[in-house]
Design a protein around this motif. Structure first.
Motif, PDB file in Angstrom:
ATOM      1  N   ARG A 278      -3.726   6.828  -5.372  1.00  0.00           N
ATOM      2  CA  ARG A 278      -2.317   6.880  -4.976  1.00  0.00           C
ATOM      3  C   ARG A 278      -1.901   8.346  -4.899  1.00  0.00           C
ATOM      4  O   ARG A 278      -2.294   9.168  -5.718  1.00  0.00           O
ATOM      5  CB  ARG A 278      -1.445   6.117  -5.971  1.00  0.00           C
ATOM      6  CG  ARG A 278      -1.586   4.612  -5.821  1.00  0.00           C
ATOM      7  CD  ARG A 278      -0.581   3.843  -6.647  1.00  0.00           C
ATOM      8  NE  ARG A 278      -0.492   4.262  -8.020  1.00  0.00           N
ATOM      9  CZ  ARG A 278      -1.303   3.878  -8.993  1.00  0.00           C
ATOM     10  NH1 ARG A 278      -2.310   3.057  -8.723  1.00  0.00           N
ATOM     11  NH2 ARG A 278      -1.123   4.302 -10.222  1.00  0.00           N
TER      12      ARG A 278
ATOM     13  N   PHE B  46      -5.233   4.201   9.105  1.00  0.00           N
ATOM     14  CA  PHE B  46      -4.301   3.369   8.359  1.00  0.00           C
ATOM     15  C   PHE B  46      -3.469   4.190   7.368  1.00  0.00           C
ATOM     16  O   PHE B  46      -2.285   3.910   7.161  1.00  0.00           O
ATOM     17  CB  PHE B  46      -5.047   2.243   7.651  1.00  0.00           C
ATOM     18  CG  PHE B  46      -4.139   1.205   7.046  1.00  0.00           C
ATOM     19  CD1 PHE B  46      -3.124   0.614   7.792  1.00  0.00           C
ATOM     20  CD2 PHE B  46      -4.303   0.811   5.737  1.00  0.00           C
ATOM     21  CE1 PHE B  46      -2.284  -0.348   7.236  1.00  0.00           C
ATOM     22  CE2 PHE B  46      -3.478  -0.154   5.165  1.00  0.00           C
ATOM     23  CZ  PHE B  46      -2.461  -0.723   5.920  1.00  0.00           C
ATOM     24  N   THR B  47      -4.058   5.232   6.769  1.00  0.00           N
ATOM     25  CA  THR B  47      -3.271   6.076   5.853  1.00  0.00           C
ATOM     26  C   THR B  47      -2.118   6.734   6.601  1.00  0.00           C
ATOM     27  O   THR B  47      -0.994   6.780   6.099  1.00  0.00           O
ATOM     28  CB  THR B  47      -4.162   7.131   5.169  1.00  0.00           C
ATOM     29  OG1 THR B  47      -5.187   6.455   4.415  1.00  0.00           O
ATOM     30  CG2 THR B  47      -3.352   8.018   4.237  1.00  0.00           C
TER      31      THR B  47
ATOM     32  N   ALA C 194      -1.200   4.486  -1.162  1.00  0.00           N
ATOM     33  CA  ALA C 194      -2.626   4.413  -1.462  1.00  0.00           C
ATOM     34  C   ALA C 194      -3.382   5.071  -0.321  1.00  0.00           C
ATOM     35  O   ALA C 194      -3.390   4.555   0.794  1.00  0.00           O
ATOM     36  CB  ALA C 194      -3.051   2.965  -1.631  1.00  0.00           C
ATOM     37  N   ASP C 195      -3.979   6.221  -0.585  1.00  0.00           N
ATOM     38  CA  ASP C 195      -4.787   6.911   0.427  1.00  0.00           C
ATOM     39  C   ASP C 195      -6.039   6.068   0.653  1.00  0.00           C
ATOM     40  O   ASP C 195      -6.824   5.843  -0.270  1.00  0.00           O
ATOM     41  CB  ASP C 195      -5.149   8.315  -0.050  1.00  0.00           C
ATOM     42  CG  ASP C 195      -5.864   9.123   1.003  1.00  0.00           C
ATOM     43  OD1 ASP C 195      -6.719   8.565   1.725  1.00  0.00           O
ATOM     44  OD2 ASP C 195      -5.585  10.332   1.102  1.00  0.00           O
ATOM     45  N   GLN C 196      -6.217   5.591   1.860  1.00  0.00           N
ATOM     46  CA  GLN C 196      -7.299   4.662   2.165  1.00  0.00           C
ATOM     47  C   GLN C 196      -8.676   5.328   2.144  1.00  0.00           C
ATOM     48  O   GLN C 196      -9.686   4.647   2.013  1.00  0.00           O
ATOM     49  CB  GLN C 196      -7.048   3.986   3.512  1.00  0.00           C
ATOM     50  CG  GLN C 196      -5.735   3.212   3.538  1.00  0.00           C
ATOM     51  CD  GLN C 196      -5.684   2.109   2.491  1.00  0.00           C
ATOM     52  OE1 GLN C 196      -6.428   1.141   2.562  1.00  0.00           O
ATOM     53  NE2 GLN C 196      -4.809   2.250   1.508  1.00  0.00           N
ATOM     54  N   GLU C 197      -8.727   6.663   2.238  1.00  0.00           N
ATOM     55  CA  GLU C 197     -10.013   7.352   2.185  1.00  0.00           C
ATOM     56  C   GLU C 197     -10.442   7.641   0.755  1.00  0.00           C
ATOM     57  O   GLU C 197     -11.589   7.444   0.391  1.00  0.00           O
ATOM     58  CB  GLU C 197      -9.947   8.652   2.984  1.00  0.00           C
ATOM     59  CG  GLU C 197      -9.932   8.424   4.478  1.00  0.00           C
ATOM     60  CD  GLU C 197     -10.058   9.707   5.257  1.00  0.00           C
ATOM     61  OE1 GLU C 197     -10.666  10.668   4.738  1.00  0.00           O
ATOM     62  OE2 GLU C 197      -9.555   9.742   6.382  1.00  0.00           O
ATOM     63  N   THR C 198      -9.514   8.109  -0.070  1.00  0.00           N
ATOM     64  CA  THR C 198      -9.860   8.491  -1.446  1.00  0.00           C
ATOM     65  C   THR C 198      -9.667   7.351  -2.435  1.00  0.00           C
ATOM     66  O   THR C 198     -10.112   7.449  -3.573  1.00  0.00           O
ATOM     67  CB  THR C 198      -9.004   9.684  -1.913  1.00  0.00           C
ATOM     68  OG1 THR C 198      -7.628   9.280  -1.988  1.00  0.00           O
ATOM     69  CG2 THR C 198      -9.168  10.872  -0.986  1.00  0.00           C
ATOM     70  N   ARG C 199      -8.944   6.299  -2.012  1.00  0.00           N
ATOM     71  CA  ARG C 199      -8.628   5.152  -2.872  1.00  0.00           C
ATOM     72  C   ARG C 199      -7.755   5.539  -4.066  1.00  0.00           C
ATOM     73  O   ARG C 199      -7.734   4.871  -5.080  1.00  0.00           O
ATOM     74  CB  ARG C 199      -9.903   4.455  -3.371  1.00  0.00           C
ATOM     75  CG  ARG C 199     -10.763   3.910  -2.277  1.00  0.00           C
ATOM     76  CD  ARG C 199     -10.102   2.719  -1.669  1.00  0.00           C
ATOM     77  NE  ARG C 199     -10.945   2.179  -0.591  1.00  0.00           N
ATOM     78  CZ  ARG C 199     -10.475   1.515   0.415  1.00  0.00           C
ATOM     79  NH1 ARG C 199      -9.204   1.276   0.503  1.00  0.00           N
ATOM     80  NH2 ARG C 199     -11.273   1.069   1.353  1.00  0.00           N
TER      81      ARG C 199
ATOM     82  N   GLU D 255       3.720  -4.534  11.369  1.00  0.00           N
ATOM     83  CA  GLU D 255       3.709  -4.175   9.956  1.00  0.00           C
ATOM     84  C   GLU D 255       4.571  -5.133   9.150  1.00  0.00           C
ATOM     85  O   GLU D 255       5.569  -5.655   9.641  1.00  0.00           O
ATOM     86  CB  GLU D 255       4.259  -2.760   9.756  1.00  0.00           C
ATOM     87  CG  GLU D 255       3.451  -1.693  10.420  1.00  0.00           C
ATOM     88  CD  GLU D 255       4.067  -0.307  10.312  1.00  0.00           C
ATOM     89  OE1 GLU D 255       3.360   0.652  10.648  1.00  0.00           O
ATOM     90  OE2 GLU D 255       5.246  -0.180   9.913  1.00  0.00           O
TER      91      GLU D 255
ATOM     92  N   VAL E 234       0.811  -1.226   0.000  1.00  0.00           N
ATOM     93  CA  VAL E 234       0.000   0.000   0.000  1.00  0.00           C
ATOM     94  C   VAL E 234       0.840   1.271   0.000  1.00  0.00           C
ATOM     95  O   VAL E 234       0.300   2.371  -0.065  1.00  0.00           O
ATOM     96  CB  VAL E 234      -0.981   0.022   1.192  1.00  0.00           C
ATOM     97  CG1 VAL E 234      -2.052  -1.039   1.024  1.00  0.00           C
ATOM     98  CG2 VAL E 234      -0.238  -0.143   2.504  1.00  0.00           C
TER      99      VAL E 234
ATOM    100  N   ILE F 161       0.626   4.150   7.077  1.00  0.00           N
ATOM    101  CA  ILE F 161       1.381   3.919   5.845  1.00  0.00           C
ATOM    102  C   ILE F 161       2.428   5.016   5.651  1.00  0.00           C
ATOM    103  O   ILE F 161       3.595   4.742   5.379  1.00  0.00           O
ATOM    104  CB  ILE F 161       0.441   3.881   4.622  1.00  0.00           C
ATOM    105  CG1 ILE F 161      -0.534   2.722   4.719  1.00  0.00           C
ATOM    106  CG2 ILE F 161       1.253   3.804   3.324  1.00  0.00           C
ATOM    107  CD1 ILE F 161      -1.713   2.824   3.747  1.00  0.00           C
TER     108      ILE F 161
END
Length: 138
Positions: free
Chosen positions: A66, A121-122, A59-64, A85, A42, A125
């Protein structure tokens, strides 16, 4: 262009140099390499493709989508927690301390200064990839 993934701990422990306009091609290659490994990864830092520059893609977990950051710096953090991790460059899982919320100052692909807040999570990362830029292996 997708590049091979660097797995040498000795190389990955070297702190990365600041990124410049000359490194925008590296940022594009890093983005392509992350896209090729999207099923298992990710986020990536430039040293993971053998280039010791302060560039991360994740990968921004909110906007989906990169997102690319050049010369990212965490300027604020809160909510420490412990987690485990994995890393595409290293085998196995490792313990890490992270922060639930962070504020990051960085340059975008047009070299404009930006500041943004991330959480969850973002944020985790981004912290992992900035550790790579600093030569820190979990």
């Amino acid at each position: 262009m997708q590049r091979p993934v660097m797995t040498s701990p000795a190389f990955l422990r070297i702190p990365s140099a600041p990124a410049t306009a000359d490194d925008l091609g590296v940022a594009a290659d890093l983005d392509d390499t992350l896209a090729a490994h999207a099923d298992a990864c990710v986020g990536m830092a430039a040293n993971m493709i053998g280039v010791s520059r302060r560039i991360i893609v994740f990968a921004d977990q909110e906007t989906r989508r990169r997102m690319t950051m050049l010369n990212p710096r965490i300027v604020a953090k809160s909510g420490p927690y412990r987690t485990e991790e994995g890393c595409l460059s290293l085998d196995g899982m490792r313990a890490a301390e992270r922060y639930e919320r962070i504020t990051v100052t960085y340059q975008d692909r047009r070299l404009r200064e930006r500041t943004a807040r991330f959480e969850g999570f973002t944020a985790q990362i981004i912290q992992h990839e900035i550790d790579h830029c600093d030569g820190v292996l979990i």
